[in-house]
Write a protein that holds these residues in place. Structure first.
Motif, PDB file in Angstrom:
ATOM      1  N   LEU A   1      12.122   1.911 -13.317  1.00  0.00           N
ATOM      2  CA  LEU A   1      12.945   0.762 -12.962  1.00  0.00           C
ATOM      3  C   LEU A   1      12.435   0.100 -11.683  1.00  0.00           C
ATOM      4  N   ASN A   2      12.069   0.900 -10.692  1.00  0.00           N
ATOM      5  CA  ASN A   2      11.535   0.342  -9.446  1.00  0.00           C
ATOM      6  C   ASN A   2      10.241  -0.423  -9.679  1.00  0.00           C
ATOM      7  N   ASN A   3       9.358   0.130 -10.491  1.00  0.00           N
ATOM      8  CA  ASN A   3       8.099  -0.547 -10.777  1.00  0.00           C
ATOM      9  C   ASN A   3       8.329  -1.879 -11.480  1.00  0.00           C
ATOM     10  N   MET A   4       9.302  -1.897 -12.395  1.00  0.00           N
ATOM     11  CA  MET A   4       9.630  -3.158 -13.052  1.00  0.00           C
ATOM     12  C   MET A   4      10.093  -4.192 -12.028  1.00  0.00           C
ATOM     13  N   CYS A   5      10.958  -3.776 -11.104  1.00  0.00           N
ATOM     14  CA  CYS A   5      11.457  -4.696 -10.078  1.00  0.00           C
ATOM     15  C   CYS A   5      10.328  -5.158  -9.152  1.00  0.00           C
ATOM     16  N   MET A   6       9.402  -4.266  -8.824  1.00  0.00           N
ATOM     17  CA  MET A   6       8.278  -4.650  -7.969  1.00  0.00           C
ATOM     18  C   MET A   6       7.404  -5.696  -8.642  1.00  0.00           C
ATOM     19  N   LEU A   7       7.042  -5.478  -9.909  1.00  0.00           N
ATOM     20  CA  LEU A   7       6.194  -6.444 -10.610  1.00  0.00           C
ATOM     21  C   LEU A   7       6.915  -7.775 -10.792  1.00  0.00           C
ATOM     22  N   LEU A   8       8.206  -7.714 -11.085  1.00  0.00           N
ATOM     23  CA  LEU A   8       8.979  -8.957 -11.184  1.00  0.00           C
ATOM     24  C   LEU A   8       9.012  -9.678  -9.837  1.00  0.00           C
ATOM     25  N   SER A   9       9.138  -8.912  -8.755  1.00  0.00           N
ATOM     26  CA  SER A   9       9.154  -9.513  -7.417  1.00  0.00           C
ATOM     27  C   SER A   9       7.865 -10.272  -7.130  1.00  0.00           C
ATOM     28  N   VAL A  10       6.728  -9.637  -7.431  1.00  0.00           N
ATOM     29  CA  VAL A  10       5.437 -10.299  -7.211  1.00  0.00           C
ATOM     30  C   VAL A  10       5.360 -11.581  -8.034  1.00  0.00           C
ATOM     31  N   GLY A  11       5.820 -11.498  -9.270  1.00  0.00           N
ATOM     32  CA  GLY A  11       5.818 -12.689 -10.111  1.00  0.00           C
ATOM     33  C   GLY A  11       6.708 -13.794  -9.566  1.00  0.00           C
ATOM     34  N   PHE A  12       7.913 -13.443  -9.128  1.00  0.00           N
ATOM     35  CA  PHE A  12       8.830 -14.448  -8.587  1.00  0.00           C
ATOM     36  C   PHE A  12       8.272 -15.082  -7.311  1.00  0.00           C
ATOM     37  N   ILE A  13       7.638 -14.274  -6.471  1.00  0.00           N
ATOM     38  CA  ILE A  13       7.048 -14.812  -5.238  1.00  0.00           C
ATOM     39  C   ILE A  13       5.998 -15.859  -5.556  1.00  0.00           C
ATOM     40  N   MET A  14       5.089 -15.525  -6.469  1.00  0.00           N
ATOM     41  CA  MET A  14       4.009 -16.461  -6.797  1.00  0.00           C
ATOM     42  C   MET A  14       4.524 -17.677  -7.557  1.00  0.00           C
ATOM     43  N   LEU A  15       5.486 -17.474  -8.451  1.00  0.00           N
ATOM     44  CA  LEU A  15       6.020 -18.612  -9.200  1.00  0.00           C
ATOM     45  C   LEU A  15       6.798 -19.548  -8.285  1.00  0.00           C
ATOM     46  N   CYS A  16       7.555 -18.974  -7.343  1.00  0.00           N
ATOM     47  CA  CYS A  16       8.299 -19.802  -6.399  1.00  0.00           C
ATOM     48  C   CYS A  16       7.338 -20.602  -5.523  1.00  0.00           C
ATOM     49  N   ARG A  17       6.231 -19.993  -5.155  1.00  0.00           N
ATOM     50  CA  ARG A  17       5.231 -20.683  -4.352  1.00  0.00           C
ATOM     51  C   ARG A  17       4.543 -21.797  -5.162  1.00  0.00           C
ATOM     52  N   LEU A  18       4.335 -21.560  -6.490  1.00  0.00           N
ATOM     53  CA  LEU A  18       3.623 -22.527  -7.326  1.00  0.00           C
ATOM     54  C   LEU A  18       4.544 -23.594  -7.903  1.00  0.00           C
ATOM     55  N   SER A  19       5.717 -23.179  -8.379  1.00  0.00           N
ATOM     56  CA  SER A  19       6.634 -24.114  -9.032  1.00  0.00           C
ATOM     57  C   SER A  19       8.031 -23.511  -9.026  1.00  0.00           C
TER      58      SER A  19
ATOM     59  N   ILE B   1       0.844  -1.207   0.000  1.00  0.00           N
ATOM     60  CA  ILE B   1       0.000   0.000   0.000  1.00  0.00           C
ATOM     61  C   ILE B   1       0.875   1.251   0.000  1.00  0.00           C
ATOM     62  N   VAL B   2       1.896   1.275   0.856  1.00  0.00           N
ATOM     63  CA  VAL B   2       2.780   2.444   0.932  1.00  0.00           C
ATOM     64  C   VAL B   2       3.537   2.623  -0.387  1.00  0.00           C
ATOM     65  N   TYR B   3       4.009   1.500  -0.970  1.00  0.00           N
ATOM     66  CA  TYR B   3       4.727   1.570  -2.246  1.00  0.00           C
ATOM     67  C   TYR B   3       3.827   2.166  -3.331  1.00  0.00           C
ATOM     68  N   THR B   4       2.580   1.710  -3.374  1.00  0.00           N
ATOM     69  CA  THR B   4       1.641   2.203  -4.379  1.00  0.00           C
ATOM     70  C   THR B   4       1.393   3.703  -4.196  1.00  0.00           C
ATOM     71  N   PHE B   5       1.239   4.126  -2.953  1.00  0.00           N
ATOM     72  CA  PHE B   5       1.047   5.552  -2.672  1.00  0.00           C
ATOM     73  C   PHE B   5       2.239   6.361  -3.182  1.00  0.00           C
ATOM     74  N   HIS B   6       3.434   5.860  -2.974  1.00  0.00           N
ATOM     75  CA  HIS B   6       4.639   6.554  -3.433  1.00  0.00           C
ATOM     76  C   HIS B   6       4.646   6.710  -4.954  1.00  0.00           C
ATOM     77  N   CYS B   7       4.158   5.693  -5.673  1.00  0.00           N
ATOM     78  CA  CYS B   7       4.152   5.745  -7.146  1.00  0.00           C
ATOM     79  C   CYS B   7       3.398   6.962  -7.658  1.00  0.00           C
ATOM     80  N   PHE B   8       2.279   7.267  -7.033  1.00  0.00           N
ATOM     81  CA  PHE B   8       1.472   8.400  -7.475  1.00  0.00           C
ATOM     82  C   PHE B   8       1.912   9.711  -6.811  1.00  0.00           C
ATOM     83  N   TYR B   9       2.386   9.613  -5.586  1.00  0.00           N
ATOM     84  CA  TYR B   9       2.806  10.815  -4.864  1.00  0.00           C
ATOM     85  C   TYR B   9       3.985  11.481  -5.557  1.00  0.00           C
ATOM     86  N   MET B  10       4.900  10.677  -6.108  1.00  0.00           N
ATOM     87  CA  MET B  10       6.092  11.242  -6.740  1.00  0.00           C
ATOM     88  C   MET B  10       5.780  11.996  -8.018  1.00  0.00           C
ATOM     89  N   VAL B  11       4.643  11.672  -8.643  1.00  0.00           N
ATOM     90  CA  VAL B  11       4.276  12.375  -9.867  1.00  0.00           C
ATOM     91  C   VAL B  11       4.041  13.860  -9.606  1.00  0.00           C
TER      92      VAL B  11
END
Length: 459
Positions: free
Chosen positions: A97-115, A18-28
């Motif tokens: 760049l940060n947003n790319m890393c965040m989305l990749l992180s979410v993907g890696f977390i779920m993929l590691c949990r699944l396979s 939630i805080v990360y998402t707020f920062h994405c828009f706040y910085m604009v």
């Protein structure tokens, strides 16, 4: 004790997201560069703690030491890409760049949990794509001839799609890949470059017709291959770029009308389309067949509620093809609806940043490229999430940077590298304009000085 840690972890992850998402828009809206740099560092800290918490839970639940090894490899990759971008491209967009890393992180977390093997393979592909992407921004800056390769882009796209139609085997009802590579992902880039190259100079009716013919060929081959998701993405991108280049709403309405007619024809011609529409209209009525996938997806989303079941606490593996088309449902089940909404907002922030870059670029060729790539990204997100939530019929496309899929994640990283190159070009344009402004002021000052001297000498 492990269950307590799991229960607490989902609230920690959710709060950080939630805080990360707020920062994405706040910085604009913030203009203070020092404050922006501080917020960017805070975002990296939040990504680190989200990953640490999530992988700690996955390890405690599985007691598989390979999870720790994967986590270390992943963090090394994130550290490397952050450092290299800061060294090589000092004018790059770190929020992108940060947003790319965040989305990749979410993907890696779920993929590691699944396979875990799938997560490991995805990490290797992402690392390879990121290594290639490091040279893309400088290529965008230096290779001025890219706008002159109009028909080369069209030829590459048509030939590769035709090869898939003729040579590829059918998988999940569609012809998608050759030798494990999905050419339609690469052609998303070449198609945008073709449209931008054709429409960047004065646009007349002849150019609109040529663009329409090439777009119809691309979309037609994809429809025949039954790659309906990609066909829709190409069609929407074509409409957006035609409208932006011509500013003529009649082309937009004609295109939408043609798309509606084409959809009706595809429904009557292809049983594959009818099955997906039937599953969308009433999935419970065809639960044992084509409706099974969407019903399981809706069950997972409903089970997760607002706060989720917690990592490794749900049953996302019951959803067919969950790693690819329905990873959003798995996220909803285990990380919660609020986390999923934040994920959508981060994707929205991604798109808005791309549009902002496009609007500030003065070169029409690069402006159209940014808008085209941004449209493809945003509409792919819409199709994936809309299909998983039964908002629209499922189209079989992946969630960019999050879902499992080598061609998809590789090409998305290359697309973002192109956007970084355009962002750097925009910064160069701003610096050039500022330099010219200062030189103009200096010249005026030098001309004014002798005049003032003469005025003082005149009695």
């Amino acid at each position: 004790m492990i269950n307590v840690i799991t229960e607490l972890s989902k609230y920690v992850i959710l709060t950080l997201m939630i805080v990360y998402t707020f920062h994405c828009f706040y910085m604009v809206w913030r203009q203070d560069e020092e404050e922006k740099r501080e917020l960017l560092h805070q975002q990296l800290t939040m990504i680190f703690f989200i990953d640490f918490t999530a992988f700690l839970v996955i390890y405690l639940k599985s007691m598989d030491f390979r999870v720790i090894l994967f986590y270390i490899e992943m963090m090394i990759f994130f550290a490397a890409i952050q450092i290299l971008y800061r060294i090589i491209y000092q004018n790059a967009s770190l929020l992108l760049l940060n947003n790319m890393c965040m989305l990749l992180s979410v993907g890696f977390i779920m993929l590691c949990r699944l396979s875990l093997p799938s997560a490991t393979k995805q990490l290797l592909i992402v690392a390879a794509g990121s290594a290639v992407s490091l040279v893309i921004p400088v290529m965008i800056r230096k290779m001025k001839f890219l706008k002159d390769l109009t028909w080369a882009y069209a030829g590459i796209g048509i030939v590769l799609l035709a090869a898939v139609l003729v040579l590829a085997s059918t998988s999940y009802g569609a012809k998608l890949s050759l030798m494990g590579i999905q050419p339609s992902e690469v052609i998303k880039i070449t198609f945008v470059f073709f449209m931008a190259s054709l429409l960047c100079t004065k646009v007349d009716f002849r150019k609109v017709v040529l663009a329409t013919i090439v777009a119809v060929i691309h979309v037609g081959i994809l429809v025949l291959s039954r790659d309906l998701g990609s066909a829709v993405i190409f069609f929407v991108t074509y409409l957006v770029l035609i409208y932006v280049a011509t500013r003529n709403p009649s082309y937009l309405f004609l295109g939408l009308g043609g798309g509606c007619v084409g959809s009706v024809i595809a429904y009557h011609l292809f049983g594959h389309v009818r099955q997906r529409v039937s599953a969308w209209k009433d999935p419970m009525a065809v639960y044992q067949n084509e409706g099974y996938q969407i019903v399981q997806s809706l069950f997972a989303i409903g089970t997760g509620g607002w706060f989720g079941m917690g990592l490794c606490q749900g049953s996302p593996e019951k959803i067919p093809v969950v790693k690819n088309d329905f990873i959003f449902s798995a996220i909803c089940e285990e990380l919660g609806g609020i986390f999923a909404i934040c994920l959508i907002l981060v994707c929205t922030s991604f798109f808005l940043m791309i549009v902002t870059i496009a609007l500030k670029i003065r070169n029409p060729f690069y402006k159209l490229i940014a808008l085209g790539l941004g449209t493809e990204y945003a509409f792919q997100v819409f199709l994936t999430i809309g299909g998983a939530t039964k908002f629209i019929p499922m189209t079989g496309v992946t969630l960019p940077l999050v879902s499992y899929g080598g061609s998809s994640v590789m090409c998305t990283i290359l697309m973002l590298a192109i956007i970084q190159g355009l962002y750097i070009l925009r910064e160069d344009e701003d610096e050039q304009i500022e330099t010219q402004r200062k030189e103009t002021i200096e010249r005026r000052g030098k001309r004014a000085t002798p005049e003032r001297k003469r005025n003082r000498q005149t009695p």
